[in-house]
Design an enzyme around this catalytic site. Sequence first.
Site, PDB file in Angstrom:
ATOM      1  N   THR A  18       0.837  -1.204   0.000  1.00 42.98           N
ATOM      2  CA  THR A  18       0.000   0.000   0.000  1.00 42.98           C
ATOM      3  C   THR A  18       0.871   1.253   0.000  1.00 42.98           C
ATOM      4  O   THR A  18       0.536   2.254  -0.624  1.00 42.98           O
ATOM      5  CB  THR A  18      -0.922   0.016   1.242  1.00 42.98           C
ATOM      6  OG1 THR A  18      -1.582  -1.244   1.345  1.00 42.98           O
ATOM      7  CG2 THR A  18      -1.958   1.119   1.141  1.00 42.98           C
ATOM      8  N   SER A 118       6.486   3.835   8.459  1.00 43.58           N
ATOM      9  CA  SER A 118       5.326   4.591   8.898  1.00 43.58           C
ATOM     10  C   SER A 118       4.830   4.229  10.295  1.00 43.58           C
ATOM     11  O   SER A 118       5.549   4.406  11.264  1.00 43.58           O
ATOM     12  CB  SER A 118       4.226   4.422   7.855  1.00 43.58           C
ATOM     13  OG  SER A 118       3.189   5.309   8.109  1.00 43.58           O
ATOM     14  N   HIS A 119       3.607   3.689  10.370  1.00 46.00           N
ATOM     15  CA  HIS A 119       3.003   3.411  11.681  1.00 46.00           C
ATOM     16  C   HIS A 119       3.435   2.056  12.240  1.00 46.00           C
ATOM     17  O   HIS A 119       2.993   1.672  13.315  1.00 46.00           O
ATOM     18  CB  HIS A 119       1.478   3.442  11.551  1.00 46.00           C
ATOM     19  CG  HIS A 119       0.970   2.380  10.623  1.00 46.00           C
ATOM     20  ND1 HIS A 119       1.051   2.487   9.255  1.00 46.00           N
ATOM     21  CD2 HIS A 119       0.412   1.169  10.867  1.00 46.00           C
ATOM     22  CE1 HIS A 119       0.548   1.395   8.703  1.00 46.00           C
ATOM     23  NE2 HIS A 119       0.160   0.581   9.657  1.00 46.00           N
ATOM     24  N   ASP A 282       2.116   9.836  13.408  1.00 49.31           N
ATOM     25  CA  ASP A 282       2.759   8.520  13.340  1.00 49.31           C
ATOM     26  C   ASP A 282       4.249   8.623  13.038  1.00 49.31           C
ATOM     27  O   ASP A 282       4.821   9.709  13.024  1.00 49.31           O
ATOM     28  CB  ASP A 282       2.046   7.632  12.316  1.00 49.31           C
ATOM     29  CG  ASP A 282       2.301   8.078  10.878  1.00 49.31           C
ATOM     30  OD1 ASP A 282       2.565   9.276  10.675  1.00 49.31           O
ATOM     31  OD2 ASP A 282       2.232   7.225   9.967  1.00 49.31           O
ATOM     32  N   ASP A 284       6.223   8.525  10.426  1.00 53.95           N
ATOM     33  CA  ASP A 284       6.740   9.407   9.380  1.00 53.95           C
ATOM     34  C   ASP A 284       5.928  10.695   9.244  1.00 53.95           C
ATOM     35  O   ASP A 284       6.122  11.449   8.282  1.00 53.95           O
ATOM     36  CB  ASP A 284       6.796   8.669   8.038  1.00 53.95           C
ATOM     37  CG  ASP A 284       5.427   8.175   7.587  1.00 53.95           C
ATOM     38  OD1 ASP A 284       4.569   7.927   8.442  1.00 53.95           O
ATOM     39  OD2 ASP A 284       5.219   8.052   6.366  1.00 53.95           O
ATOM     40  N   ASP A 286       2.732  11.428   8.613  1.00 54.38           N
ATOM     41  CA  ASP A 286       1.640  11.695   7.668  1.00 54.38           C
ATOM     42  C   ASP A 286       0.269  11.419   8.262  1.00 54.38           C
ATOM     43  O   ASP A 286      -0.742  11.881   7.740  1.00 54.38           O
ATOM     44  CB  ASP A 286       1.837  10.947   6.335  1.00 54.38           C
ATOM     45  CG  ASP A 286       2.041   9.462   6.496  1.00 54.38           C
ATOM     46  OD1 ASP A 286       2.065   8.982   7.646  1.00 54.38           O
ATOM     47  OD2 ASP A 286       2.185   8.767   5.471  1.00 54.38           O
ATOM     48  N   ARG A 287       0.205  10.675   9.376  1.00 56.37           N
ATOM     49  CA  ARG A 287      -1.100  10.426   9.997  1.00 56.37           C
ATOM     50  C   ARG A 287      -1.355  11.409  11.132  1.00 56.37           C
ATOM     51  O   ARG A 287      -0.405  11.956  11.706  1.00 56.37           O
ATOM     52  CB  ARG A 287      -1.142   9.015  10.594  1.00 56.37           C
ATOM     53  CG  ARG A 287      -1.054   7.939   9.566  1.00 56.37           C
ATOM     54  CD  ARG A 287      -1.288   6.582  10.217  1.00 56.37           C
ATOM     55  NE  ARG A 287      -1.212   5.544   9.195  1.00 56.37           N
ATOM     56  CZ  ARG A 287      -1.818   4.382   9.280  1.00 56.37           C
ATOM     57  NH1 ARG A 287      -2.547   4.081  10.353  1.00 56.37           N
ATOM     58  NH2 ARG A 287      -1.706   3.489   8.312  1.00 56.37           N
ATOM     59  N   SER A 370      -7.880   5.678   8.124  1.00 58.51           N
ATOM     60  CA  SER A 370      -6.717   5.273   8.909  1.00 58.51           C
ATOM     61  C   SER A 370      -5.946   6.481   9.433  1.00 58.51           C
ATOM     62  O   SER A 370      -4.729   6.453   9.500  1.00 58.51           O
ATOM     63  CB  SER A 370      -5.815   4.409   8.036  1.00 58.51           C
ATOM     64  OG  SER A 370      -5.486   5.126   6.845  1.00 58.51           O
ATOM     65  N   LYS A 381      -0.566  12.474   2.709  1.00 56.55           N
ATOM     66  CA  LYS A 381      -1.325  12.905   3.870  1.00 56.55           C
ATOM     67  C   LYS A 381      -0.372  13.635   4.806  1.00 56.55           C
ATOM     68  O   LYS A 381       0.844  13.453   4.719  1.00 56.55           O
ATOM     69  CB  LYS A 381      -2.020  11.721   4.537  1.00 56.55           C
ATOM     70  CG  LYS A 381      -1.140  10.527   4.869  1.00 56.55           C
ATOM     71  CD  LYS A 381      -2.043   9.371   5.282  1.00 56.55           C
ATOM     72  CE  LYS A 381      -1.236   8.210   5.848  1.00 56.55           C
ATOM     73  NZ  LYS A 381      -1.020   7.154   4.854  1.00 56.55           N
TER      74      LYS A 381
HETATM   75  C1  VG1 Z   1      -2.825   1.245   5.728  1.00 56.83           C
HETATM   76  C2  VG1 Z   1      -4.086   2.067   5.733  1.00 56.83           C
HETATM   77  C3  VG1 Z   1      -4.111   3.000   4.545  1.00 56.83           C
HETATM   78  C4  VG1 Z   1      -2.841   3.848   4.524  1.00 56.83           C
HETATM   79  C5  VG1 Z   1      -1.626   2.951   4.568  1.00 56.83           C
HETATM   80  C6  VG1 Z   1      -0.335   3.736   4.668  1.00 56.83           C
HETATM   81  O1  VG1 Z   1      -2.805   0.411   4.597  1.00 56.83           O
HETATM   82  O2  VG1 Z   1      -5.222   1.245   5.732  1.00 56.83           O
HETATM   83  O3  VG1 Z   1      -5.271   3.799   4.615  1.00 56.83           O
HETATM   84  O4  VG1 Z   1      -2.797   4.637   3.355  1.00 56.83           O
HETATM   85  O5  VG1 Z   1      -1.692   2.099   5.704  1.00 56.83           O
HETATM   86  O6  VG1 Z   1      -0.328   4.536   5.785  1.00 56.83           O
HETATM   87  P1  VG1 Z   1      -3.220  -1.147   4.649  1.00 56.83           P
HETATM   88  O7  VG1 Z   1      -2.999  -1.677   3.279  1.00 56.83           O
HETATM   89  O8  VG1 Z   1      -2.365  -1.787   5.701  1.00 56.83           O
HETATM   90  O9  VG1 Z   1      -4.653  -1.177   5.071  1.00 56.83           O
HETATM   91  V1  VG1 Z   1       1.160   4.939   6.501  1.00 56.83           V
HETATM   92  O10 VG1 Z   1       0.906   6.210   7.496  1.00 56.83           O
HETATM   93  O11 VG1 Z   1       1.489   3.433   7.278  1.00 56.83           O
HETATM   94  O12 VG1 Z   1       2.179   5.215   5.218  1.00 56.83           O
HETATM   95 CO    CO Z   2       2.641   7.117   7.980  1.00 58.47          CO
END
Ligand code: VG1
Ligand code: CO
Length: 548
Positions: A18, A118-119, A282, A284, A286-287, A370, A381
């Site tokens: 993703t 990221s998270h 989070d 990085d 963006d959240r 999310s 984001k």
């Molecule tokens: C998750 C979220 C999605 C978001 C992605 C990256 O993906 O559901 O909405 O864009 O993380 O966020 P998935 O495929 O695990 O549902 V970040 O802040 O981790 O770059």
């Molecule tokens: Co992130």
Amino acid sequence: MNALRIPVTPFTGQRPGTSGLRKRVAVFREPGYVETFVQSLFDALPDVIGQGVARQTLILGGDGRFFNDRAIQTIIRLAAANSVSRLIVGREGLLSTPATSALIRERKAFGGIVLSASHNPGGPDGDFGIKYNVTNGGPAPERVTEAIYRRTQAISEYRTLDTPDVALDRNGSVKVGETDVTVIDPVTEYAGLMERIFDFDRLRDLLRGGFRLRFDAMNAVTGPYAKEIFERRLGAPPGSAVNAEPKPDFGGLHPDPNPMHASSLIATLAGPEAPDFGAASDGDGDRNMIVTRAGAVGPSDSLAILAANAHLVPWFKDGLPGVARSMPTSSAVDRVARKLGIDCFETPTGWKYFGNLLDAGKIALCGEESAGTGANHVREKDGVWAVLFWLNILSVRGESADAVIADHWARFGRDFYVRHDYEEIETERANRLIDGLRRRIPELPGARFGEFEVASADDFAYTDPVDGATSAHQGVRIGFADGARIVYRLSGTGTEGATLRLYLERYEPDPARHTLATSAALAPLAAVSVALADIGGITGRNKPSVVV
Ligand code: VG1
Ligand code: CO
């Protein structure tokens, strides 16, 4: 300087998900792993976008997690050996994802590389990640990530230089081979952009006038951004930003801004002497999670509230051309769009699907359930931006966040919403569950489950209205006659087994019922969601591991 050509054999599984390539740190530390992926990226670009990185400028930074410091040096050498003319690197290797996006745009760079999972948790036993952003500042679209993946399977050598590490602890330029490596302050340009978007005079009045903010950076990348913007530029008292020192292991915290992982922030806002407003972001940056004295604000609601109040922010003073949300995000923002008479687009999960809509000016604001909200100022984001957006609204309206939320529900009705995650289930079982649902799609309409009657069922597919690109199998959607909805999909960011995500929502127009607890409002639908997909039988789990 002559590039060294180092032979490699392909690694399996270097397919971006993703949001970039994410794996355990131990996997990224395998000799040649980073090099193979980054060389594949460089090799794939000329074919897929018609131009490579040679003689171009790239932005490079990361969220400071464990291995950031090593990977960044490896990538500097690879970039130099691949004839990148200029690399702009965040000091100490730090750049938030939205700041990287802003820099790509502002410096008219060819693209950027963000080192982050990221998270996901960090540290030596945690996760690491690499993502590539293209010239518009946004995540590489699927056709690019798939081309990179194909290249990882065929690659036979990478190019590098035998040069010492570059000191990243002070601003300035050095040469690595022929490449100019410029170390910059990670915050300055981003903070300048925020000043052009929001009413900083009003925000200063708010934050110096006794309004108390608590921003929890979760020991991740946004600490320096929050200190500079909220405390130094806007005058919030020192200490308004907490956990504001980026740490390689995030101080043991899991930098996912949800009520579970940011529980101390929730407790502070619920406690005595609570601040007026809380927020977290989070790994990085963006959240965002917004927290009021009543608890965390649902991200889908937050998106809708920002849309309804956007005209109060200087950047959006002429209104919004349109908005977008990812498919599993609730319809709260759709209601606002309808009232405003603007378009609302529904895209697959992941920020890469918003880029074309933003570039074409079809939308200016978008978000995901999310905890992601963003706009046309960058192509990612943006956590700190979302907090400033809320503060700007509160400063104009002169009301508490809870009053703004209650008023929003009174005007639009409330979309009760929750996500249930079943983490680290066996991949085979997860696939069996989704495949089973897909097969049953034709027979579901008309079926009854307790008080719910299925009105529609499909496997979400998306055609980009700008370039016509299609993406299929983006999640099974089941709509009920009363407007309630269940969505099932598998995560594309995990690194261990599979994560099943279940998204539940139900509309409630009656203001007398808006203060119901979400769990109570959605309990009957939750029971249906478990029975309908036989979650217990197939996964062996009797409850989700995360409820947000
Ligand atoms: C998750 C979220 C999605 C978001 C992605 C990256 O993906 O559901 O909405 O864009 O993380 O966020 P998935 O495929 O695990 O549902 V970040 O802040 O981790 O770059
Ligand atoms: Co992130």
